[in-house]
Design an enzyme around this catalytic site. Structure first.
Site, PDB file in Angstrom:
ATOM      1  N   GLU A  61      51.176   0.290 -14.575  1.00 36.80           N
ATOM      2  CA  GLU A  61      50.121   1.133 -14.001  1.00 36.80           C
ATOM      3  C   GLU A  61      50.145   2.505 -14.658  1.00 36.80           C
ATOM      4  OE1 GLU A  61      50.690   1.555  -9.802  1.00 36.80           O
ATOM      5  OE2 GLU A  61      51.499  -0.446  -9.581  1.00 36.80           O
ATOM      6  N   ASN A  68      45.695  -0.169 -13.291  1.00 36.96           N
ATOM      7  CA  ASN A  68      46.616  -1.295 -13.502  1.00 36.96           C
ATOM      8  C   ASN A  68      46.136  -2.141 -14.679  1.00 36.96           C
ATOM      9  OD1 ASN A  68      47.116  -0.230 -10.917  1.00 36.96           O
ATOM     10  ND2 ASN A  68      47.764  -2.202 -10.095  1.00 36.96           N
TER      11      ASN A  68
HETATM   12  P1  ADP Z   1      44.655  -0.244  -7.504  1.00 36.79           P
HETATM   13  O1  ADP Z   1      45.812  -0.705  -6.669  1.00 36.79           O
HETATM   14  O2  ADP Z   1      43.459  -1.124  -7.344  1.00 36.79           O
HETATM   15  O3  ADP Z   1      45.044   0.000  -8.920  1.00 36.79           O
HETATM   16  P2  ADP Z   1      44.584   2.624  -7.129  1.00 36.79           P
HETATM   17  O4  ADP Z   1      44.532   3.316  -5.814  1.00 36.79           O
HETATM   18  O5  ADP Z   1      45.835   2.703  -7.927  1.00 36.79           O
HETATM   19  O6  ADP Z   1      44.192   1.144  -6.867  1.00 36.79           O
HETATM   20  O7  ADP Z   1      43.344   3.187  -7.926  1.00 36.79           O
HETATM   21  C1  ADP Z   1      43.153   2.808  -9.221  1.00 36.79           C
HETATM   22  C2  ADP Z   1      41.798   3.101  -9.823  1.00 36.79           C
HETATM   23  O8  ADP Z   1      41.424   4.472  -9.637  1.00 36.79           O
HETATM   24  C3  ADP Z   1      41.888   2.903 -11.316  1.00 36.79           C
HETATM   25  O9  ADP Z   1      41.710   1.551 -11.690  1.00 36.79           O
HETATM   26  C4  ADP Z   1      40.778   3.793 -11.810  1.00 36.79           C
HETATM   27  O10 ADP Z   1      39.571   3.070 -11.802  1.00 36.79           O
HETATM   28  C5  ADP Z   1      40.682   4.909 -10.761  1.00 36.79           C
HETATM   29  N1  ADP Z   1      41.246   6.216 -11.175  1.00 36.79           N
HETATM   30  C6  ADP Z   1      40.705   7.407 -10.789  1.00 36.79           C
HETATM   31  N2  ADP Z   1      41.403   8.448 -11.282  1.00 36.79           N
HETATM   32  C7  ADP Z   1      42.422   7.911 -12.013  1.00 36.79           C
HETATM   33  C8  ADP Z   1      43.486   8.498 -12.788  1.00 36.79           C
HETATM   34  N3  ADP Z   1      43.620   9.831 -12.899  1.00 36.79           N
HETATM   35  N4  ADP Z   1      44.345   7.661 -13.418  1.00 36.79           N
HETATM   36  C9  ADP Z   1      44.206   6.325 -13.294  1.00 36.79           C
HETATM   37  N5  ADP Z   1      43.233   5.718 -12.578  1.00 36.79           N
HETATM   38  C10 ADP Z   1      42.335   6.500 -11.936  1.00 36.79           C
HETATM   39  N1  RBF Z   2      57.143   2.651  -6.885  1.00 38.49           N
HETATM   40  C1  RBF Z   2      58.413   2.412  -6.467  1.00 38.49           C
HETATM   41  O1  RBF Z   2      58.620   1.583  -5.578  1.00 38.49           O
HETATM   42  N2  RBF Z   2      59.488   3.080  -7.033  1.00 38.49           N
HETATM   43  C2  RBF Z   2      59.321   4.008  -7.998  1.00 38.49           C
HETATM   44  O2  RBF Z   2      60.305   4.563  -8.488  1.00 38.49           O
HETATM   45  C3  RBF Z   2      57.985   4.315  -8.432  1.00 38.49           C
HETATM   46  N3  RBF Z   2      57.756   5.250  -9.374  1.00 38.49           N
HETATM   47  C4  RBF Z   2      56.469   5.539  -9.774  1.00 38.49           C
HETATM   48  C5  RBF Z   2      56.239   6.539 -10.718  1.00 38.49           C
HETATM   49  C6  RBF Z   2      54.948   6.853 -11.123  1.00 38.49           C
HETATM   50  C7  RBF Z   2      54.730   7.940 -12.125  1.00 38.49           C
HETATM   51  C8  RBF Z   2      53.837   6.147 -10.573  1.00 38.49           C
HETATM   52  C9  RBF Z   2      52.449   6.468 -11.004  1.00 38.49           C
HETATM   53  C10 RBF Z   2      54.069   5.152  -9.634  1.00 38.49           C
HETATM   54  C11 RBF Z   2      55.374   4.844  -9.215  1.00 38.49           C
HETATM   55  N4  RBF Z   2      55.633   3.880  -8.244  1.00 38.49           N
HETATM   56  C12 RBF Z   2      56.915   3.598  -7.837  1.00 38.49           C
HETATM   57  C13 RBF Z   2      54.611   2.858  -7.998  1.00 38.49           C
HETATM   58  C14 RBF Z   2      53.825   2.960  -6.786  1.00 38.49           C
HETATM   59  O3  RBF Z   2      54.542   2.222  -5.815  1.00 38.49           O
HETATM   60  C15 RBF Z   2      52.496   2.273  -7.124  1.00 38.49           C
HETATM   61  O4  RBF Z   2      51.767   3.109  -7.975  1.00 38.49           O
HETATM   62  C16 RBF Z   2      51.764   1.913  -5.889  1.00 38.49           C
HETATM   63  O5  RBF Z   2      52.368   0.762  -5.359  1.00 38.49           O
HETATM   64  C17 RBF Z   2      50.301   1.630  -6.122  1.00 38.49           C
HETATM   65  O6  RBF Z   2      50.092   0.571  -6.988  1.00 38.49           O
HETATM   66 MG    MG Z   3      46.789   1.186  -9.299  1.00 33.92          MG
END
Ligand code: ADP
Ligand code: RBF
Ligand code: MG
Length: 188
Positions: free
Chosen positions: A125, A45
């Site tokens: 993100e 993020n």
């Molecule tokens: P958050 O809600 O805190 O962003 P996520 O479950 O989305 O939690 O995990 C995000 C973290 O995972 C990133 O900030 C990064 O440090 C790590 N990460 C590991 N693999 C990946 C990837 N392939 N792409 C993006 N982030 C990744």
């Molecule tokens: N969240 C939604 O609520 N609607 C979506 O259409 C949606 N599309 C996504 C597409 C991609 C490629 C990714 C990586 C995430 C998407 N998400 C979507 C977001 C998802 O809800 C989010 O990554 C989680 O809430 C974790 O932060």
């Molecule tokens: Mg995230």
């Protein structure tokens, strides 16, 4: 909405307003940790406020492009997440050049309010198409956006959201390997 209504055709090369580039590095911050735990798709993020205005004004939806990570020279620290949970920031100290983690890598980007989770604020993100061995909270990322895949949708099931995210990943991967898109790796 249970799944995507149609696929937007992807042009042969980036079309206006793309490419859009962050010509500086943005800080990777924590969200609620749902990406990996709940969906199996971790997303790095970034703060909306650190993004160029042209990214801030994009329609909510899914985009793709290339990203490059860089570690930050700070020692590991604990940061309080919005919900009070403590998250460890390692500032990317485990990112490995040998494993290709500092290369310019393909990514898929979600700009949205994550309606499935009922958020009331916008997030950006990036899911980077690489299998990382450690997380990299606190590291920085620079990226370009080369195209749009679909609008953000409100899913009724988690399975439908996961299925569409995986379709997005396939589209991004395939497009970014094509000649007119791979060129934009050199924008870094
Ligand atoms: P958050 O809600 O805190 O962003 P996520 O479950 O989305 O939690 O995990 C995000 C973290 O995972 C990133 O900030 C990064 O440090 C790590 N990460 C590991 N693999 C990946 C990837 N392939 N792409 C993006 N982030 C990744
Ligand atoms: N969240 C939604 O609520 N609607 C979506 O259409 C949606 N599309 C996504 C597409 C991609 C490629 C990714 C990586 C995430 C998407 N998400 C979507 C977001 C998802 O809800 C989010 O990554 C989680 O809430 C974790 O932060
Ligand atoms: Mg995230």
């Amino acid at each position: 909405m249970s799944s995507r209504p149609f696929d937007i055709p992807i042009p042969d090369e980036p079309r206006d307003p793309f490419p859009i580039v962050t010509d500086y590095y943005c800080d990777i911050v924590c969200g609620f940790g749902r990406g990996s735990k709940d969906l199996g798709v971790p997303t790095a993020n970034v703060e909306m406020s650190q993004l160029p205005a042209s990214m801030n004004s994009l329609d909510l939806g899914v985009y793709f492009g290339f990203a490059q990570l860089r570690p930050v020279d700070k020692t590991t620290s604990r940061v309080n997440r919005k919900d009070g949970k403590e998250v460890e920031y390692n500032y990317g100290e485990h990112l490995s050049e040998k494993r290709g983690e500092l290369d310019v890598l393909p990514m898929v980007l979600s700009v949205g309010k994550n309606p499935f989770y009922g958020n009331d604020f916008k997030t950006a993100e990036l899911h980077i198409l690489h299998n990382f061995s450690h997380n990299f909270y606190g590291a920085q990322v620079k990226f370009n956006i080369l195209g749009h895949i679909r609008p953000e949708l409100n899913y009724t099931t988690k399975e439908a959201l996961i299925k569409d995210i995986n379709t997005d990943i396939d589209i991004a991967k395939r497009t970014l390997e094509s000649v007119n898109y791979i060129k934009f790796k050199d924008q870094f």
